[in-house]
Scaffold this active site. Sequence first.
Site, PDB file in Angstrom:
ATOM      1  N   ASN A 267      47.957 -24.185 -41.455  1.00  0.00           N
ATOM      2  CA  ASN A 267      49.064 -23.768 -42.370  1.00  0.00           C
ATOM      3  C   ASN A 267      48.966 -23.100 -43.381  1.00  0.00           C
ATOM      4  OD1 ASN A 267      51.182 -23.668 -44.385  1.00  0.00           O
ATOM      5  ND2 ASN A 267      51.825 -25.755 -43.578  1.00  0.00           N
TER       6      ASN A 267
ATOM      7  N   GLU B 182      57.893 -24.589 -39.327  1.00  0.00           N
ATOM      8  CA  GLU B 182      58.194 -25.467 -40.192  1.00  0.00           C
ATOM      9  C   GLU B 182      59.633 -25.110 -40.778  1.00  0.00           C
ATOM     10  OE1 GLU B 182      55.107 -26.955 -42.482  1.00  0.00           O
ATOM     11  OE2 GLU B 182      54.556 -28.516 -41.172  1.00  0.00           O
TER      12      GLU B 182
ATOM     13  N   THR C 124      56.257 -31.205 -49.948  1.00  0.00           N
ATOM     14  CA  THR C 124      56.937 -32.013 -49.153  1.00  0.00           C
ATOM     15  C   THR C 124      56.745 -33.557 -49.427  1.00  0.00           C
ATOM     16  OG1 THR C 124      56.918 -30.462 -47.431  1.00  0.00           O
ATOM     17  CG2 THR C 124      57.546 -32.706 -46.660  1.00  0.00           C
TER      18      THR C 124
ATOM     19  N   HIS D 101      55.656 -22.888 -43.075  1.00  0.00           N
ATOM     20  CA  HIS D 101      56.810 -23.242 -43.628  1.00  0.00           C
ATOM     21  C   HIS D 101      57.796 -22.492 -44.484  1.00  0.00           C
ATOM     22  CE1 HIS D 101      58.615 -26.958 -46.247  1.00  0.00           C
ATOM     23  NE2 HIS D 101      59.637 -26.313 -45.433  1.00  0.00           N
TER      24      HIS D 101
ATOM     25  N   ARG E  32      59.418 -20.029 -51.786  1.00  0.00           N
ATOM     26  CA  ARG E  32      58.456 -20.190 -52.817  1.00  0.00           C
ATOM     27  C   ARG E  32      57.264 -19.471 -52.384  1.00  0.00           C
ATOM     28  NH1 ARG E  32      57.807 -26.407 -53.567  1.00  0.00           N
ATOM     29  NH2 ARG E  32      60.174 -26.284 -53.863  1.00  0.00           N
TER      30      ARG E  32
ATOM     31  N   HIS F 226      49.906 -21.468 -48.445  1.00  0.00           N
ATOM     32  CA  HIS F 226      49.373 -21.272 -49.685  1.00  0.00           C
ATOM     33  C   HIS F 226      48.542 -20.054 -49.760  1.00  0.00           C
ATOM     34  CE1 HIS F 226      51.660 -24.740 -51.101  1.00  0.00           C
ATOM     35  NE2 HIS F 226      51.267 -25.190 -49.905  1.00  0.00           N
TER      36      HIS F 226
ATOM     37  N   GLU G 221      55.697 -35.520 -36.083  1.00  0.00           N
ATOM     38  CA  GLU G 221      54.356 -35.261 -36.693  1.00  0.00           C
ATOM     39  C   GLU G 221      54.387 -36.443 -38.070  1.00  0.00           C
ATOM     40  OE1 GLU G 221      53.135 -31.103 -37.855  1.00  0.00           O
ATOM     41  OE2 GLU G 221      52.357 -32.021 -39.625  1.00  0.00           O
TER      42      GLU G 221
ATOM     43  N   HIS H 166      49.753 -33.391 -43.718  1.00  0.00           N
ATOM     44  CA  HIS H 166      49.956 -33.260 -45.345  1.00  0.00           C
ATOM     45  C   HIS H 166      48.825 -34.094 -46.150  1.00  0.00           C
ATOM     46  CE1 HIS H 166      52.976 -32.153 -48.458  1.00  0.00           C
ATOM     47  NE2 HIS H 166      52.225 -33.239 -48.891  1.00  0.00           N
TER      48      HIS H 166
ATOM     49  N   ARG I  59      60.392 -22.055 -46.450  1.00  0.00           N
ATOM     50  CA  ARG I  59      61.502 -23.052 -47.251  1.00  0.00           C
ATOM     51  C   ARG I  59      62.586 -22.198 -47.813  1.00  0.00           C
ATOM     52  NH1 ARG I  59      59.921 -27.213 -50.415  1.00  0.00           N
ATOM     53  NH2 ARG I  59      57.913 -28.443 -50.036  1.00  0.00           N
TER      54      ARG I  59
END
Length: 251
Positions: A11, A74, A105, A47, A53, A14, A155, A198, A49
Amino acid sequence: MPLSPLRLGVNVDHVATLRNARGETFPDPVRAALLAIEAGADGITAHLREDRRHIRDDDMVRLKQEISTPLNFEMAATEQMLDIALRIRPHAACLVPERRTERTTEGGLDVLGGHDHLRVFVSELARGGVRVSLFIEPSSEAVEAARSIGAPVVEFHTGAWCHAALAGETQRAAAEFARIGAAVLRASGLGLECHAGHGLDFETAEAIAALPQIAELNIGHFLVSEAVFIGLGPAIKKMRAAMNAGRARAK
Ligand SMILES: CC(=O)[C@@H](O)[C@H](O)COP(=O)(O)O
Ligand SMILES: NCC(=O)COP(=O)(O)O
């Protein structure tokens, strides 16, 4: 019986968090995705969002255009995200809950209360050729609701277990891991493909890799954190080795 291969989805959210911190064009999450694939990632997760962000619309478009592995998009179950997903046509989409004020999340989808709402998204995405997974709490109720909604993949949110393990709360961690194990058994018994993610790090990734029914781990924040110190490629190689060690113990 041969064990199912365990895929690593990296992922890159970040990397985009770091980029957006200064409003620059670097570090680029697409460059991170290409490096991750070179280092052995089986897929890329991002993801988008609602508040953008970290990952932005253009990042998702470029990921789809530039990576050679499956892209796991996502998204919250909203009309806007559905339109974007059907336009980009990723290999997969994972429906995740989003609360504007959350830092990350916080839990799984409300597959019981949101059953009929989610059902529409699952069928629309499937009709568009997108494989759908639901990001859910590790519970039999959530598994059964996910199955009745029609998603082929679930998931499991591993955050509660990972946080307990990190805090050294061994009893709570053991209880959370048992919840995950029971939910995985229930899901695979119903014919659902099982993923998890996660908060996973080297230790928890190795531990969960020992559950033979898990087909994919999606890992981001910890890998990007490790990349700051040892580089993204070495971090992914180390994660792959941890997963292989765990999978070797699976029975
Ligand atoms: C759904 C999930 O667990 C991850 O994709 C997580 O959402 C990473 O992004 P955030 O850290 O913004 O929550
Ligand atoms: N769905 C989990 C994911 O994509 C990565 O979560 P994290 O490792 O960033 O916590």
